[in-house]
Design a protein around this motif. Structure first.
Motif, mmCIF file in Angstrom:
data_model
loop_
_atom_site.group_PDB
_atom_site.id
_atom_site.type_symbol
_atom_site.label_atom_id
_atom_site.label_comp_id
_atom_site.label_asym_id
_atom_site.label_seq_id
_atom_site.Cartn_x
_atom_site.Cartn_y
_atom_site.Cartn_z
ATOM 1 N N PRO A 97 21.053 -3.716 -12.097
ATOM 2 C CA PRO A 97 21.513 -4.966 -11.466
ATOM 3 C C PRO A 97 22.804 -4.809 -10.668
ATOM 4 O O PRO A 97 22.978 -5.460 -9.639
ATOM 5 C CB PRO A 97 21.727 -5.912 -12.663
ATOM 6 N N LEU A 98 23.692 -3.919 -11.122
ATOM 7 C CA LEU A 98 24.984 -3.759 -10.428
ATOM 8 C C LEU A 98 24.775 -3.226 -9.002
ATOM 9 O O LEU A 98 25.366 -3.720 -8.040
ATOM 10 C CB LEU A 98 25.873 -2.811 -11.245
ATOM 11 N N VAL A 99 23.919 -2.216 -8.889
ATOM 12 C CA VAL A 99 23.655 -1.621 -7.577
ATOM 13 C C VAL A 99 22.880 -2.617 -6.698
ATOM 14 O O VAL A 99 23.122 -2.740 -5.494
ATOM 15 C CB VAL A 99 22.902 -0.275 -7.773
ATOM 16 N N ALA A 100 21.975 -3.379 -7.352
ATOM 17 C CA ALA A 100 21.240 -4.409 -6.597
ATOM 18 C C ALA A 100 22.227 -5.455 -6.053
ATOM 19 O O ALA A 100 22.068 -5.939 -4.930
ATOM 20 C CB ALA A 100 20.187 -5.065 -7.479
ATOM 21 N N VAL A 148 15.830 -6.088 -7.772
ATOM 22 C CA VAL A 148 15.680 -5.094 -8.823
ATOM 23 C C VAL A 148 14.492 -5.424 -9.729
ATOM 24 O O VAL A 148 14.263 -6.581 -10.067
ATOM 25 C CB VAL A 148 16.985 -4.966 -9.666
ATOM 26 N N ALA A 149 13.730 -4.377 -10.091
ATOM 27 C CA ALA A 149 12.689 -4.509 -11.112
ATOM 28 C C ALA A 149 12.669 -3.201 -11.897
ATOM 29 O O ALA A 149 12.821 -2.117 -11.311
ATOM 30 C CB ALA A 149 11.327 -4.764 -10.465
ATOM 31 N N VAL A 150 12.549 -3.311 -13.221
ATOM 32 C CA VAL A 150 12.436 -2.107 -14.062
ATOM 33 C C VAL A 150 11.161 -2.253 -14.879
ATOM 34 O O VAL A 150 11.005 -3.222 -15.621
ATOM 35 C CB VAL A 150 13.660 -1.937 -14.996
ATOM 36 N N VAL A 151 10.251 -1.306 -14.716
ATOM 37 C CA VAL A 151 8.965 -1.387 -15.406
ATOM 38 C C VAL A 151 8.723 -0.114 -16.216
ATOM 39 O O VAL A 151 9.399 0.893 -16.026
ATOM 40 C CB VAL A 151 7.799 -1.582 -14.402
ATOM 41 N N SER A 152 7.726 -0.195 -17.107
ATOM 42 C CA SER A 152 7.399 0.978 -17.925
ATOM 43 C C SER A 152 6.428 1.870 -17.156
ATOM 44 O O SER A 152 6.008 1.536 -16.052
ATOM 45 C CB SER A 152 6.766 0.541 -19.239
ATOM 46 N N ASN A 301 33.896 -8.927 -9.959
ATOM 47 C CA ASN A 301 33.616 -10.339 -9.655
ATOM 48 C C ASN A 301 32.352 -10.855 -10.359
ATOM 49 O O ASN A 301 31.915 -11.966 -10.121
ATOM 50 C CB ASN A 301 33.546 -10.573 -8.130
ATOM 51 N N ARG A 302 31.806 -10.034 -11.234
ATOM 52 C CA ARG A 302 30.670 -10.393 -12.113
ATOM 53 C C ARG A 302 29.372 -10.697 -11.360
ATOM 54 O O ARG A 302 28.471 -11.324 -11.910
ATOM 55 C CB ARG A 302 31.036 -11.568 -13.014
ATOM 56 N N GLU A 303 29.284 -10.209 -10.131
ATOM 57 C CA GLU A 303 28.001 -10.389 -9.435
ATOM 58 C C GLU A 303 26.929 -9.505 -10.061
ATOM 59 O O GLU A 303 25.759 -9.834 -10.054
ATOM 60 C CB GLU A 303 28.162 -10.111 -7.939
ATOM 61 N N GLY A 304 27.352 -8.356 -10.620
ATOM 62 C CA GLY A 304 26.408 -7.484 -11.336
ATOM 63 C C GLY A 304 25.851 -8.196 -12.559
ATOM 64 O O GLY A 304 24.657 -8.117 -12.857
ATOM 65 N N LEU A 305 26.711 -8.926 -13.259
ATOM 66 C CA LEU A 305 26.290 -9.672 -14.457
ATOM 67 C C LEU A 305 25.298 -10.772 -14.071
ATOM 68 O O LEU A 305 24.257 -10.949 -14.717
ATOM 69 C CB LEU A 305 27.528 -10.282 -15.132
ATOM 70 N N LYS A 306 25.640 -11.468 -12.987
ATOM 71 C CA LYS A 306 24.759 -12.548 -12.502
ATOM 72 C C LYS A 306 23.370 -11.972 -12.174
ATOM 73 O O LYS A 306 22.334 -12.514 -12.532
ATOM 74 C CB LYS A 306 25.380 -13.146 -11.237
ATOM 75 N N VAL A 312 16.573 -10.310 -15.715
ATOM 76 C CA VAL A 312 15.949 -10.543 -17.035
ATOM 77 C C VAL A 312 15.038 -11.774 -16.965
ATOM 78 O O VAL A 312 13.914 -11.760 -17.482
ATOM 79 C CB VAL A 312 17.043 -10.694 -18.129
ATOM 80 N N LYS A 313 15.517 -12.808 -16.297
ATOM 81 C CA LYS A 313 14.718 -14.042 -16.186
ATOM 82 C C LYS A 313 13.437 -13.771 -15.384
ATOM 83 O O LYS A 313 12.348 -14.211 -15.763
ATOM 84 C CB LYS A 313 15.561 -15.117 -15.501
ATOM 85 N N ALA A 314 13.577 -12.999 -14.309
ATOM 86 C CA ALA A 314 12.405 -12.704 -13.470
ATOM 87 C C ALA A 314 11.340 -11.951 -14.280
ATOM 88 O O ALA A 314 10.154 -12.083 -14.019
ATOM 89 C CB ALA A 314 12.826 -11.878 -12.262
ATOM 90 N N GLN A 315 11.779 -11.169 -15.282
ATOM 91 C CA GLN A 315 10.802 -10.437 -16.104
ATOM 92 C C GLN A 315 10.539 -11.170 -17.428
ATOM 93 O O GLN A 315 10.135 -10.568 -18.411
ATOM 94 C CB GLN A 315 11.256 -8.972 -16.285
ATOM 95 N N HIS A 316 10.808 -12.489 -17.425
ATOM 96 C CA HIS A 316 10.450 -13.410 -18.523
ATOM 97 C C HIS A 316 11.220 -13.188 -19.819
ATOM 98 O O HIS A 316 10.768 -13.570 -20.892
ATOM 99 C CB HIS A 316 8.933 -13.361 -18.811
ATOM 100 N N GLY A 317 12.369 -12.529 -19.761
ATOM 101 C CA GLY A 317 13.153 -12.297 -20.979
ATOM 102 C C GLY A 317 14.035 -13.487 -21.309
ATOM 103 O O GLY A 317 14.497 -14.196 -20.420
ATOM 104 N N ASN A 318 14.249 -13.692 -22.627
ATOM 105 C CA ASN A 318 15.151 -14.753 -23.081
ATOM 106 C C ASN A 318 16.335 -14.094 -23.788
ATOM 107 O O ASN A 318 16.252 -13.733 -24.957
ATOM 108 C CB ASN A 318 14.389 -15.689 -24.029
#
Ligand code: URA
Length: 424
Positions: A97-100, A148-152, A301-306, A312-318
């Motif tokens: 996410p940081l690089v994205a 960003v997307a991370v898959v298996s 500036n926490r854009e990586g955190l955002k 995580v939300k895009a990949q349905h994580g809570n």
């Protein structure tokens, strides 16, 4: 052709022809060759090695065992990253996410735990609901929309590595330069990125233990990249101690979030800033120093955190349900002195044994277990001071096994540098 003749040839340390490797790999993927024969061949490779040509052939065959991704539908530069694996190595969770957030697209295929090392996919699955598989169309859409997307290792991409990787994990056939290089590079090439940053770990908690082997592995992966016209940068980093303070799946997700909040351990910060800067420099074709400044800004500036929460939300994580075992062992030092050494391999094996990794192929991971280090190498520790917390469920663990992983001496030792070498 006959699998026994192929195993015998490798046992006698003879070079395997392309067709022989192809026969073994493809017939293992389609179920004609059983696990026990494949593991025998893998062990012969571990013991006798492979020539560079054999490794190029193996990589090519693994790539051709499934589909390759055409990332031309993604707008912008796509950069990939992979680690050869270690203890507490949660950098992908932070870096992707940081690089994205810096404007580079990250389309990444990650693995599960391997041997004593943890895997990004197991860590991501600590997040309730997180989906590690998606269709190719959804993968491309998410990279375009979120960045960003991370898959298996999904069935359609390098199925040969998916199957061989799981077999290596439980047959003692992980530590082999040809097998590591072909496993990593087949996935990286099939998943389409033009530029790849590889974190080659070296030390007792890594899959290669000395700097000569780390250089060999790095150079081999760079050579494979060249064959496919990919730009590969290898950063050789220390794995003689765990990375950061958290070892174990949920714990590592928590440490990743803390790092993206600007509150990460120094070594994790240093590593993500270095690897991130190489990824951004490649992706945005920027000078390394400028790229580093951009990565630090997006961390501060926490854009990586955002971006992490968005991904995580895009990949349905809570993320709100992330939790740890309530059963906690407090590990106290038996003596006063400087913490000279933390045995990464020892701690990695303990976390695996208490359920954080697999001993058998179908073992379920316990995401809530792990070890949180309260002291780092070089710290002064008092007798009876708490040095670590162990989050554990219903498994017996000998305290001495844990204590033996911490060496305390009267003199402050040398703290090894984290970033050892960069090979381009
Ligand atoms: N990571 C991989 O994907 N494969 C290996 O063999 C080692 C680390």
């Amino acid at each position: 052709m006959n699998i026994l003749e192929i195993i015998d040839k490798k046992r006698l340390n003879k070079r395997l022809e392309y067709q022989e490797i192809e026969y073994a790999v493809m017939n293992y993927v389609n179920g004609q060759i059983p696990d026990y024969q494949m593991s025998s061949l893998l062990m012969a490779i571990v013991l006798n090695g492979m020539t560079d040509e054999e490794v190029f052939d193996l990589t090519d065959i693994m790539i051709r065992s499934g589909d390759t991704i055409d990332l031309s539908a993604i707008t912008g530069q796509v950069v990939d990253k992979h680690s050869t694996g270690g203890i507490g190595d949660k950098t992908t969770l932070i870096l992707a996410p940081l690089v994205a957030a810096c404007g580079v697209k990250v389309a990444k295929m990650s693995g599960r735990g391997l041997g004593h090392t943890g895997g990004t996919i197991d860590k991501l699955e600590s997040i309730e609901g997180f989906k590690v598989e998606m269709s190719f169309e959804d993968f491309i859409k998410q990279v375009n929309d979120v960045g960003v997307a991370v898959v298996s290792q999904m069935g359609y991409l390098v199925p040969a590595d998916k199957k061989i990787y799981a077999l290596r994990d439980i047959t003692g056939t992980v530590a082999s330069i040809p097998l590591i290089a072909s496993s990593i590079m087949s996935k990286k090439i099939a998943s389409g990125a033009d530029s790849i940053v590889l974190d080659v770990k070296v030390g007792n908690g890594a899959l290669v233990n000395n700097i000569e082997d780390a250089r060999k592995l790095a150079n081999l992966m760079i050579k494979i990249g060249k064959e496919y016209d990919r730009k590969v940068i290898c950063v050789i980093t220390d794995m003689d101690r765990p990375l950061g303070r958290a070892i174990g799946n949920s714990l590592e997700v928590m440490e990743s979030i803390n790092t993206l909040r600007g509150k990460g351990p120094d070594d994790v910060n240093e590593l993500v800033i270095t690897l991130g800067a190489y990824m951004v420099a490649l992706g945005l074709q920027m000078d390394y120093k400028e790229a580093k400044k951009l990565v630090i800004t997006k961390l501060k500036n926490r854009e990586g955190l955002k971006k992490f929460f968005e991904f995580v939300k895009a990949q349905h994580g809570n993320i709100d349900t992330l939790n740890l075992s309530q059963n906690v062992i407090s590990l106290k030092s038996k003596e006063t002195g400087f913490l000279k050494r933390i045995d990464a391999l020892g701690l990695g094996n303990i976390v695996k044994d208490i359920g954080g990794g697999r001993k058998l192929k179908d073992d379920k991971i316990d995401h809530q277990v792990g070890i949180l280090l309260l002291k780092q190498i070089g710290d002064y520790v008092l007798k009876d001071e708490e040095i670590a917390k162990v989050y554990i469920n219903d498994i017996d663990l000998e305290i001495n096994r844990l204590l033996n992983c911490f060496e305390i001496t009267s003199e402050v030792g040398e703290i090894p540098s984290l970033i050892k070498e960069v090979i381009e």
